[in-house]
Design an enzyme around this catalytic site. Structure first.
Site, short mmCIF file in Angstrom:
data_model
loop_
_atom_site.label_atom_id
_atom_site.label_comp_id
_atom_site.label_asym_id
_atom_site.label_seq_id
_atom_site.Cartn_x
_atom_site.Cartn_y
_atom_site.Cartn_z
N ARG A 60 -40.87 0.11 4.23
CA ARG A 60 -40.58 1.06 5.31
C ARG A 60 -40.63 2.50 4.80
NH1 ARG A 60 -34.83 0.15 4.50
NH2 ARG A 60 -34.84 -1.73 5.77
N ASP A 113 -29.92 -0.36 5.37
CA ASP A 113 -29.86 -1.42 4.37
C ASP A 113 -28.47 -2.02 4.23
OD1 ASP A 113 -32.48 -1.58 3.43
OD2 ASP A 113 -32.23 0.22 2.21
C1 GLC Z 1 -32.30 4.63 1.86
C2 GLC Z 1 -33.49 3.69 1.77
C3 GLC Z 1 -34.10 3.47 3.13
C4 GLC Z 1 -33.07 3.08 4.13
C5 GLC Z 1 -31.92 4.07 4.14
C6 GLC Z 1 -30.79 3.65 5.05
O1 GLC Z 1 -32.72 5.91 2.18
O2 GLC Z 1 -34.48 4.19 0.90
O3 GLC Z 1 -35.10 2.48 3.05
O4 GLC Z 1 -33.68 3.01 5.38
O5 GLC Z 1 -31.40 4.19 2.86
O6 GLC Z 1 -30.15 2.50 4.61
#
Ligand code: GLC
Length: 794
Positions: free
Chosen positions: A353, A486
């Protein structure tokens, strides 16, 4: 309080106070060879990844050491200092500044009537770096100086092996001296031998050292190395333990005299190194080689940034959009999350992503590079539609397995799919086609990660199929291991509103593509699916003044009016607008709710209160302190979505309010609160529940860069291309009376002048294209000449 300023003419940030609240760094180099350097010359070099391709050591989270050090010593008085303020850190009589520019960093100092000027850079496309050192005697007497260059090699390219597995890595490295360089050899006699070099040209070597302990001396530090104190190195080489490159030269300077020396550091074996060093010999092409390198770098960066330049009444906005935010977008585009001065970068490779979104940040500047990386990411999509959560830098299709395969789990530590990964392809592919007009991109054959191949269009079909193959309990797409967040596990059968909205948007995008390709049956199917999805989201997730965040496996509604905590979440509100789900009235209601309940002077919180009072298994963010990271911190990437959503609604004031709250340049005068570099976005800012509200973290490698860039370009500036033309629809603060935009659009030049004498936020009264009055703010590509003057009267 500030520690520096933006030098407008040069695209540099000049640090005038070197005791910044954190190391303020720059990234140099390319995917081949990267270098991070702070204003005090701290930092390290690496090939591709800070964790696996490490060349120089760095000690994280403490003192910003070691780095690329040049020590100076007055051989008449024995006084010594460093060309950069640290590591020696002279207090009395030392003056210095650091200029971070695009692809280079200059550290200048004056001490004891000796002026020093060091330019650090990585020549374009090369696997080595240059420290171009100039000295000038500003006194009226002859001076005898010793100069020492110091680079501390890692013993192993793998960060953990180098710093943790010492029973092994301390016994594989040694150094040799060869004419004008130290060569480090790692596992010299094996097939995996690695060689680095550290060389000096421009002055003969008086002494050298390849052994860290011999250079520093027992119970000493980088601040007062024994060799520098004594005025010469011990000519010691390393066998086991810790290697380094240290080269000493003695020079004398007449009053007013200047000298240039060049240190070269890289990962090359002896013969190649010798060839490289020869290029920088003063008798040959040395001086001009540096000049040529630097000119090439300048041309390269001019080329990268040339496709969009803006001039608004807000110089800080201009700095970000024209230079620093754009530069950061290239940084994330190149290195993903793989090298930082904050963490060692063990999440090596491209996060699916992350990178698919990073590509958007440079789309308007270098669509050619975007195309290449986008195809690469499509090859990291499995044939059933999901993206590989982590894509190795040297990924090639067919070699990577489905994520449930053991090999993938052990390599990447990720056993399952994320619900959102492949859905990010839709806005990115759409932006690519919009920027270039290359509709045929949809027909390009691209292999899947595991097996088989399909057109880009088929890849996208599979991404949608994947979401439908994994329904949650109520028929929305399942949350799987995570969505964008995440730390939010809704469970295998839990459901994320955010993902449902992404899917809704994907269905819109896909309908356009299906229409372009005349795929009628599928188009019908998409329309039906989308109508059903909209109904479900409405019934399950909308509560009148907000969309909830999701529903867990066990039926708990997250982000609901009835929740005990974290009742209002930011992302489903902004995404309700961006996905096209919420109509104008609803959009205003939910964004007003956001403004009233989660806005702060530093941006909007991710939700209205921490997860500490909300018990459910998947609330992983509870591990974080209140108001940090995903636990109700001011996560910065979502500010971009919020700015864009407000701009789409035409609320220029609000969009700009959120922009300035989180924009680095706008915090220049409160740098002591923000702590982080005032020219770079970070991952998050501590929110109002923290005693350090406003302090920001994890600079450089973050999705914030590209998302805010998109918000500025498509939102505030309102440049919205599509397959056949471009819509111009700025949403700006009332005080902006005039904006000039120069955009190159598929080779055609657009000079846009926005006149806003009446102090509006959006909309237009009159529009002219090349002197002709238009009745719409949408310009088809065919209407445009090679050069265009567009006047947009608000
Ligand atoms: C970090 C990660 C990303 C995620 C975000 C929120 O920035 O790199 O992939 O979407 O955290 O959890």
């Amino acid at each position: 309080m500030n520690y520096g300023y933006f030098a407008q003419d040069k695209r540099e940030y000049v640090i005038t106070r070197l005791d910044t609240p954190a190391p303020w760094v720059n990234y140099l180099g390319s995917p081949k060879y990267g270098a991070i350097i702070s204003q005090n010359a701290g930092g390290y070099s690496f090939l591709k990844s800070g964790a696996r391709g490490r060349i120089l050591r760095y000690r994280f989270n403490y003192d910003d050491m070691p780095g690329r050090y040049v020590y100076l010593r007055d051989d008449d008085t024995s006084d010594y200092w460093s060309a950069s303020w640290q590591p020696v850190g002279k207090q009395e009589g030392y003056r210095g500044q650091c200029r971070h520019g695009l692809g280079y960093t200059v550290i200048e100092s004056q001490y004891s009537e000796i002026a020093s000027h060091t330019t650090y850079y990585v020549p374009l496309g090369q696997r080595y770096e240059i420290w171009r050192q100039r000295l000038k005697n500003e006194s009226d007497r002859q001076r005898h100086l010793s100069l020492f260059g110091y680079a501390e090699f890692s013993n192993h390219g793998d960060y953990e092996q180098d710093l943790v597995n010492l029973q092994y890595s301390l016994f594989i490295s040694k150094t040799h001296f060869d004419e004008n360089k130290i060569i480090q050899a790692i596992s010299e006699n094996s097939d995996e031998a690695v060689f680095r070099f550290f060389a000096l040209t421009g002055s003969p070597i008086n002494s050298y050292c390849g052994d860290r302990e011999a250079f520093i001396g027992a119970y000493r530090s980088y601040r007062n190395p024994q060799a520098v104190v004594e005025g010469h190195c011990a000519n010691a080489l390393n066998y086991n333990l810790n290697s380094c490159g240290a080269l000493h030269t003695a020079i004398s300077l007449q009053p007013g005299e200047e000298k240039e020396l060049i240190f070269i550091l890289g990962q090359h074996a002896q013969d190649e190194a010798a060839d490289i060093v020869r290029r920088y010999e003063p008798d040959g092409l040395s001086q001009s080689q540096c000049e040529l390198d630097l000119q090439a770098l300048e041309r390269y960066w001019q080329h990268n940034l040339a496709n969009l330049q803006v001039e608004t009444p807000d110089e800080n906005f201009n700095q970000m959009v024209n230079n620093w935010n754009a530069y950061q977008c290239f940084t994330t585009f190149i290195w993903s999350r793989a090298a930082s001065l904050i963490y060692c970068g063990q999440r090596d490779g491209y996060g699916y992503r992350d990178t698919v979104q990073d590509i958007q940040g440079i789309m308007h500047l270098r669509p050619d590079l975007a195309r290449e990386k986008l195809i690469f990411m499509l090859t990291a999509q499995l044939d059933h539609g999901a993206g590989l959560p982590l894509v190795s830098f040297d990924h090639y299709p067919g070699r990577d397995y489905t994520v449930d395969a053991f090999a993938h789990i052990s390599e990447n530590g990720e056993p399952a799919y994320r619900a959102d990964d492949a859905l990010w392809l839709f806005p990115t592919v759409k932006k690519y086609i919009a920027e270039t007009g290359e509709i045929d991109f949809l027909n390009l054959q691209v292999p899947y990660a595991n097996t088989g191949t399909g057109t880009v269009y088929e890849h996208l079909k599979q991404a949608i199929a994947f979401s439908y193959a994994h329904p949650g309990r109520n028929g929305l797409p399942a949350g799987l291991i995570a969505d964008w967040n995440d730390t939010l596990r809704l469970g295998e059968k839990g459901e994320s509103t955010f993902v449902a909205m992404q899917l809704y948007l994907a269905l819109t995008t896909m309908q356009r593509f299906a229409a372009l390709l005349n795929d009628k049956t599928y188009l019908k199917d998409l329309e039906t699916k989308q109508a059903e999805l909209a109904e479900k989201i409405d019934a399950l997730c909308f509560e009148g003044d907000r969309y909830i965040r999701g529903i867990t496996d066990t039926g708990l509604r997250i982000g609901s009016q009835d929740s005990t905590a974290a009742k209002l979440w930011l992302n489903p509100q902004s995404w309700a607008v961006l996905s096209g789900l919420a109509d104008q009235e609803r959009a205003q209601t939910i964004l007003d709710n956001v403004y009233e309940n989660v806005r702060s002077d530093y941006g909007a919180h991710l939700m209205d209160s921490s997860l500490h009072d909300l018990e459910f298994d998947g609330a992983l963010a509870r591990i974080y302190n209140d108001s940090c990271k995903e636990n109700a911190g001011i996560f910065l990437q979502p500010q971009g979505w919020l700015i864009l959503a407000e701009a789409w609604l035409g609320r220029g004031e609000r969009a700009y309010d959120y922009f300035t709250a989180s924009s680095p340049a706008h915090q220049n005068e409160r740098a002591e609160i923000r702590v982080m570099e005032p020219y770079v976005y970070g991952q998050f800012t501590e929110g109002c529940g923290s005693p350090h509200a406003g302090r920001s973290h994890v600079p450089w490698l973050t999705g914030t860069a590209s998302t805010i860039m998109v918000a500025c370009v498509e939102g505030i500036l309102g440049l919205r291309p599509d397959a056949t033309g471009i819509l111009v629809q700025p949403a700006i603060p009332r005080i902006w009376d005039r904006v000039r935009i120069e955009k190159v659009f598929r080779g055609k030049r657009l000079n846009i002048v926005v006149e806003n004498k009446d102090g509006n936020e959006t909309g237009y009264q009159e529009i002219y294209l090349n002197g002709q009055k238009m009745d719409s703010n949408y310009f088809t590509f065919k209407q445009l000449d090679a050069d265009n003057e567009i006047v947009y009267i608000m």
